[in-house]
Write a protein that holds these residues in place. Structure first.
Motif, PDB file in Angstrom:
ATOM      1  N   THR A 110      11.841  -4.274   8.446  1.00 33.37           N
ATOM      2  CA  THR A 110      13.127  -3.669   8.783  1.00 33.37           C
ATOM      3  C   THR A 110      13.857  -3.135   7.555  1.00 33.37           C
ATOM      4  O   THR A 110      13.779  -3.720   6.469  1.00 33.37           O
ATOM      5  CB  THR A 110      14.033  -4.667   9.530  1.00 33.37           C
ATOM      6  OG1 THR A 110      15.227  -4.005   9.962  1.00 33.37           O
ATOM      7  CG2 THR A 110      14.392  -5.860   8.655  1.00 33.37           C
ATOM      8  N   THR A 111      14.562  -2.019   7.745  1.00 33.74           N
ATOM      9  CA  THR A 111      15.466  -1.464   6.740  1.00 33.74           C
ATOM     10  C   THR A 111      16.916  -1.627   7.184  1.00 33.74           C
ATOM     11  O   THR A 111      17.817  -1.058   6.578  1.00 33.74           O
ATOM     12  CB  THR A 111      15.179   0.041   6.516  1.00 33.74           C
ATOM     13  OG1 THR A 111      15.525   0.774   7.709  1.00 33.74           O
ATOM     14  CG2 THR A 111      13.720   0.275   6.194  1.00 33.74           C
ATOM     15  N   ASP A 112      17.149  -2.399   8.261  1.00 29.06           N
ATOM     16  CA  ASP A 112      18.460  -2.459   8.905  1.00 29.06           C
ATOM     17  C   ASP A 112      18.906  -3.899   9.095  1.00 29.06           C
ATOM     18  O   ASP A 112      18.963  -4.402  10.206  1.00 29.06           O
ATOM     19  CB  ASP A 112      18.403  -1.734  10.254  1.00 29.06           C
ATOM     20  CG  ASP A 112      19.782  -1.325  10.744  1.00 29.06           C
ATOM     21  OD1 ASP A 112      20.760  -1.487  10.000  1.00 29.06           O
ATOM     22  OD2 ASP A 112      19.879  -0.824  11.877  1.00 29.06           O
ATOM     23  N   GLY A 113      19.243  -4.579   7.999  1.00 29.05           N
ATOM     24  CA  GLY A 113      19.731  -5.947   8.099  1.00 29.05           C
ATOM     25  C   GLY A 113      21.232  -5.970   8.339  1.00 29.05           C
ATOM     26  O   GLY A 113      21.844  -4.978   8.731  1.00 29.05           O
ATOM     27  N   GLY A 114      21.852  -7.119   8.097  1.00 33.48           N
ATOM     28  CA  GLY A 114      23.294  -7.229   8.186  1.00 33.48           C
ATOM     29  C   GLY A 114      23.840  -7.111   9.590  1.00 33.48           C
ATOM     30  O   GLY A 114      23.245  -7.571  10.558  1.00 33.48           O
ATOM     31  N   ASP A 115      24.969  -6.423   9.714  1.00 32.87           N
ATOM     32  CA  ASP A 115      25.731  -6.425  10.962  1.00 32.87           C
ATOM     33  C   ASP A 115      25.125  -5.569  12.071  1.00 32.87           C
ATOM     34  O   ASP A 115      25.496  -5.718  13.232  1.00 32.87           O
ATOM     35  CB  ASP A 115      27.166  -5.950  10.697  1.00 32.87           C
ATOM     36  CG  ASP A 115      27.914  -6.900   9.784  1.00 32.87           C
ATOM     37  OD1 ASP A 115      27.549  -8.085   9.760  1.00 32.87           O
ATOM     38  OD2 ASP A 115      28.839  -6.442   9.091  1.00 32.87           O
ATOM     39  N   PHE A 116      24.255  -4.636  11.758  1.00 37.56           N
ATOM     40  CA  PHE A 116      23.698  -3.732  12.773  1.00 37.56           C
ATOM     41  C   PHE A 116      22.186  -3.916  12.889  1.00 37.56           C
ATOM     42  O   PHE A 116      21.440  -2.961  13.024  1.00 37.56           O
ATOM     43  CB  PHE A 116      24.039  -2.275  12.432  1.00 37.56           C
ATOM     44  CG  PHE A 116      25.516  -1.994  12.435  1.00 37.56           C
ATOM     45  CD1 PHE A 116      26.169  -1.700  13.620  1.00 37.56           C
ATOM     46  CD2 PHE A 116      26.250  -2.054  11.272  1.00 37.56           C
ATOM     47  CE1 PHE A 116      27.533  -1.452  13.638  1.00 37.56           C
ATOM     48  CE2 PHE A 116      27.620  -1.811  11.280  1.00 37.56           C
ATOM     49  CZ  PHE A 116      28.263  -1.507  12.462  1.00 37.56           C
ATOM     50  N   SER A 117      21.760  -5.158  12.808  1.00 37.11           N
ATOM     51  CA  SER A 117      20.329  -5.435  12.720  1.00 37.11           C
ATOM     52  C   SER A 117      19.593  -5.086  14.007  1.00 37.11           C
ATOM     53  O   SER A 117      20.016  -5.443  15.103  1.00 37.11           O
ATOM     54  CB  SER A 117      20.095  -6.911  12.365  1.00 37.11           C
ATOM     55  OG  SER A 117      20.775  -7.761  13.257  1.00 37.11           O
ATOM     56  N   ASP A 118      18.492  -4.365  13.842  1.00 36.23           N
ATOM     57  CA  ASP A 118      17.595  -4.059  14.957  1.00 36.23           C
ATOM     58  C   ASP A 118      16.882  -5.343  15.387  1.00 36.23           C
ATOM     59  O   ASP A 118      17.069  -6.404  14.786  1.00 36.23           O
ATOM     60  CB  ASP A 118      16.562  -3.013  14.534  1.00 36.23           C
ATOM     61  CG  ASP A 118      17.211  -1.715  14.072  1.00 36.23           C
ATOM     62  OD1 ASP A 118      18.378  -1.476  14.426  1.00 36.23           O
ATOM     63  OD2 ASP A 118      16.534  -0.959  13.357  1.00 36.23           O
ATOM     64  N   TYR A 119      16.032  -5.247  16.410  1.00 30.98           N
ATOM     65  CA  TYR A 119      15.304  -6.444  16.833  1.00 30.98           C
ATOM     66  C   TYR A 119      13.941  -6.083  17.399  1.00 30.98           C
ATOM     67  O   TYR A 119      13.668  -4.923  17.728  1.00 30.98           O
ATOM     68  CB  TYR A 119      16.110  -7.269  17.833  1.00 30.98           C
ATOM     69  CG  TYR A 119      16.407  -6.612  19.178  1.00 30.98           C
ATOM     70  CD1 TYR A 119      15.496  -6.675  20.228  1.00 30.98           C
ATOM     71  CD2 TYR A 119      17.623  -5.959  19.398  1.00 30.98           C
ATOM     72  CE1 TYR A 119      15.775  -6.108  21.458  1.00 30.98           C
ATOM     73  CE2 TYR A 119      17.914  -5.387  20.637  1.00 30.98           C
ATOM     74  CZ  TYR A 119      16.987  -5.463  21.659  1.00 30.98           C
ATOM     75  OH  TYR A 119      17.266  -4.903  22.878  1.00 30.98           O
ATOM     76  N   GLY A 120      13.084  -7.089  17.498  1.00 34.18           N
ATOM     77  CA  GLY A 120      11.744  -6.901  18.044  1.00 34.18           C
ATOM     78  C   GLY A 120      11.320  -8.121  18.832  1.00 34.18           C
ATOM     79  O   GLY A 120      11.962  -9.175  18.789  1.00 34.18           O
ATOM     80  N   TRP A 121      10.209  -7.987  19.561  1.00 35.64           N
ATOM     81  CA  TRP A 121       9.747  -9.097  20.400  1.00 35.64           C
ATOM     82  C   TRP A 121       8.274  -8.924  20.756  1.00 35.64           C
ATOM     83  O   TRP A 121       7.702  -7.838  20.636  1.00 35.64           O
ATOM     84  CB  TRP A 121      10.559  -9.185  21.695  1.00 35.64           C
ATOM     85  CG  TRP A 121      10.298  -8.057  22.674  1.00 35.64           C
ATOM     86  CD1 TRP A 121       9.352  -8.002  23.667  1.00 35.64           C
ATOM     87  CD2 TRP A 121      10.993  -6.804  22.714  1.00 35.64           C
ATOM     88  NE1 TRP A 121       9.424  -6.798  24.329  1.00 35.64           N
ATOM     89  CE2 TRP A 121      10.425  -6.050  23.770  1.00 35.64           C
ATOM     90  CE3 TRP A 121      12.048  -6.239  21.980  1.00 35.64           C
ATOM     91  CZ2 TRP A 121      10.865  -4.755  24.080  1.00 35.64           C
ATOM     92  CZ3 TRP A 121      12.482  -4.957  22.296  1.00 35.64           C
ATOM     93  CH2 TRP A 121      11.891  -4.243  23.343  1.00 35.64           C
ATOM     94  N   VAL A 122       7.700 -10.030  21.224  1.00 37.84           N
ATOM     95  CA  VAL A 122       6.366 -10.029  21.840  1.00 37.84           C
ATOM     96  C   VAL A 122       6.491 -10.838  23.126  1.00 37.84           C
ATOM     97  O   VAL A 122       6.985 -11.968  23.105  1.00 37.84           O
ATOM     98  CB  VAL A 122       5.296 -10.660  20.927  1.00 37.84           C
ATOM     99  CG1 VAL A 122       3.919 -10.520  21.575  1.00 37.84           C
ATOM    100  CG2 VAL A 122       5.322 -10.048  19.530  1.00 37.84           C
ATOM    101  N   ARG A 123       6.043 -10.245  24.246  1.00 36.24           N
ATOM    102  CA  ARG A 123       6.132 -10.933  25.541  1.00 36.24           C
ATOM    103  C   ARG A 123       4.771 -10.967  26.215  1.00 36.24           C
ATOM    104  O   ARG A 123       3.931 -10.080  26.010  1.00 36.24           O
ATOM    105  CB  ARG A 123       7.090 -10.211  26.489  1.00 36.24           C
ATOM    106  CG  ARG A 123       8.519 -10.176  26.066  1.00 36.24           C
ATOM    107  CD  ARG A 123       9.432  -9.783  27.234  1.00 36.24           C
ATOM    108  NE  ARG A 123       9.189  -8.426  27.733  1.00 36.24           N
ATOM    109  CZ  ARG A 123       9.684  -7.954  28.877  1.00 36.24           C
ATOM    110  NH1 ARG A 123      10.420  -8.727  29.659  1.00 36.24           N
ATOM    111  NH2 ARG A 123       9.435  -6.702  29.247  1.00 36.24           N
TER     112      ARG A 123
END
Length: 270
Positions: A110-123
Motif C-alpha cells: 500500500t501507498t495509502d496509510g494513515g487516515d484514508f487507508s485502503d483495504y484488502g481481503w481474502v474470502r
C-alpha cells in the motif's frame, strides 16, 4: 471394424487426458482462463519490492486498485460511498472435503496509510458466490499494523506470522502504476509474504476471492500479491468442465456401440 473402434476409444481417452488440469503452479502461465477478474488483475515475476512467494511458482498473481472499477467493496465495511473503486479476482470452482486444508501466501502492498487507508481481503465463497468464511483482512493502522486489517472483520485463517506491519519506505511495484515509489501518509510499504491456512468445515464446491479497495478516493493505490494456493498440498482441483463430461459420454456411447456390433456379428454366425 474393431480396429476403427479401438482408434476412436484411444482418441476419446486422449481428449479426456488433455481436458484434465495438469498439476502446476497456479500463475506460471498467466491468470488461469477459468478465474474471473473485476478491475485490474495480472501476474508477475519478481517486481520491485515484491519477490516470488515461498513455495510458489515462477510468477505470482496480483490485484491492484490502480485502474480498478466502481462497485467493488467488502460487504459490511464502511458504506458504499466510502469505497471509490477496487479490484477482485475469483478462482474457478473447486471441490473440497471436510477436514482438508486450504493454504496460500499473500503480500499486501500500500501507498495509502494513515487516515484514508485502503483495504484488502481474502474470502472463501460457495460455488454461487456466497461467503462461507472471511479468511484474511488487510488494512493499515496509524501504528503500522496491516494484517489482520485495522477495524476489519476477523479472519478465520491461521496466519504465519500472526501479525504483520507494512515495511517502508514507499513501495516500488509496477501494479501500483504511477503511485509506485510514493507514499501519501505513513505507514506505507509491503507486509512481505504471509502464510495462511484454513481447514474446510464441510464438503462442497468453493471459490477463493482476493480483493482490494480504494477508500474514499482514487489516489494512492494499494494491491495484493498471492501464490502457493493449495488444497492438502496440491493445486486446487477444478470442478470438471462440461467438455470432460461430454468426452466421457462419448466414450460410453462408443463402448455401447461396440457391444451392439458384437451382438449382431454373433447372430450372423448362427
Amino acid at each position: 471394424m474393431q480396429s476403427s473402434i479401438y482408434r476412436l476409444l484411444a482418441t476419446v481417452a486422449t481428449g479426456m487426458a488433455l481436458a484434465s488440469p495438469a498439476a502446476a503452479q497456479v500463475f506460471d502461465a498467466g491468470l488461469p482462463p477459468s478465474w474471473e477478474c473485476q478491475g485490474n488483475c495480472g501476474t508477475a515475476e519478481t517486481d520491485g519490492d515484491v519477490w516470488l512467494a515461498p513455495g510458489g511458482g515462477e510468477r505470482y498473481g496480483w490485484i491492484s486498485n490502480h485502474n480498478g472499477v466502481a462497485g467493488v467493496r467488502l460487504p459490511g465495511v464502511g458504506v458504499p460511498r466510502d469505497s471509490f473503486n477496487g479490484s477482485l479476482l475469483r478462482s474457478h470452482a473447486f471441490s473440497a472435503g471436510a477436514g482438508q486444508v486450504l493454504s496460500f501466501q499473500i503480500n499486501y502492498v500500500t501507498t495509502d496509510g494513515g487516515d484514508f487507508s485502503d483495504y484488502g481481503w481474502v474470502r472463501l465463497l460457495d460455488a454461487a458466490g456466497n461467503q462461507v468464511a472471511m479468511l484474511v483482512t488487510a488494512r493499515t493502522s496509524p501504528g503500522g499494523g496491516a494484517v489482520p486489517g485495522f477495524g476489519m472483520p476477523a479472519g478465520a485463517a491461521t496466519l504465519d506470522p500472526p501479525y504483520s506491519n507494512v515495511l517502508g519506505p514507499a513501495p516500488v511495484w509496477s501494479p501500483l502504476g504511477p503511485d509506485s515509489g510514493t507514499c501519501y501518509v505513513e505507514p506505507c510499504g509491503v507486509t512481505d509474504w504471509i502464510g495462511a491456512r484454513y481447514t474446510i468445515a464441510a464438503s462442497g464446491q468453493y471459490r477463493l476471492e482476493f480483493g482490494v479497495v480504494n477508500w474514499v478516493d482514487a489516489s494512492s493505490d494499494t494491491g495484493m500479491a498471492f501464490d502457493a494456493i493449495e488444497l492438502d498440498g496440491r493445486t486446487l482441483p477444478a470442478v470438471p468442465e462440461p467438455a470432460g463430461a461430454t468426452l466421457l459420454a462419448a466414450g460410453v456411447a462408443v463402448l455401447a456401440l461396440r457391444q451392439r456390433l458384437r451382438g449382431r456379428f454373433a447372430a450372423r454366425q448362427l
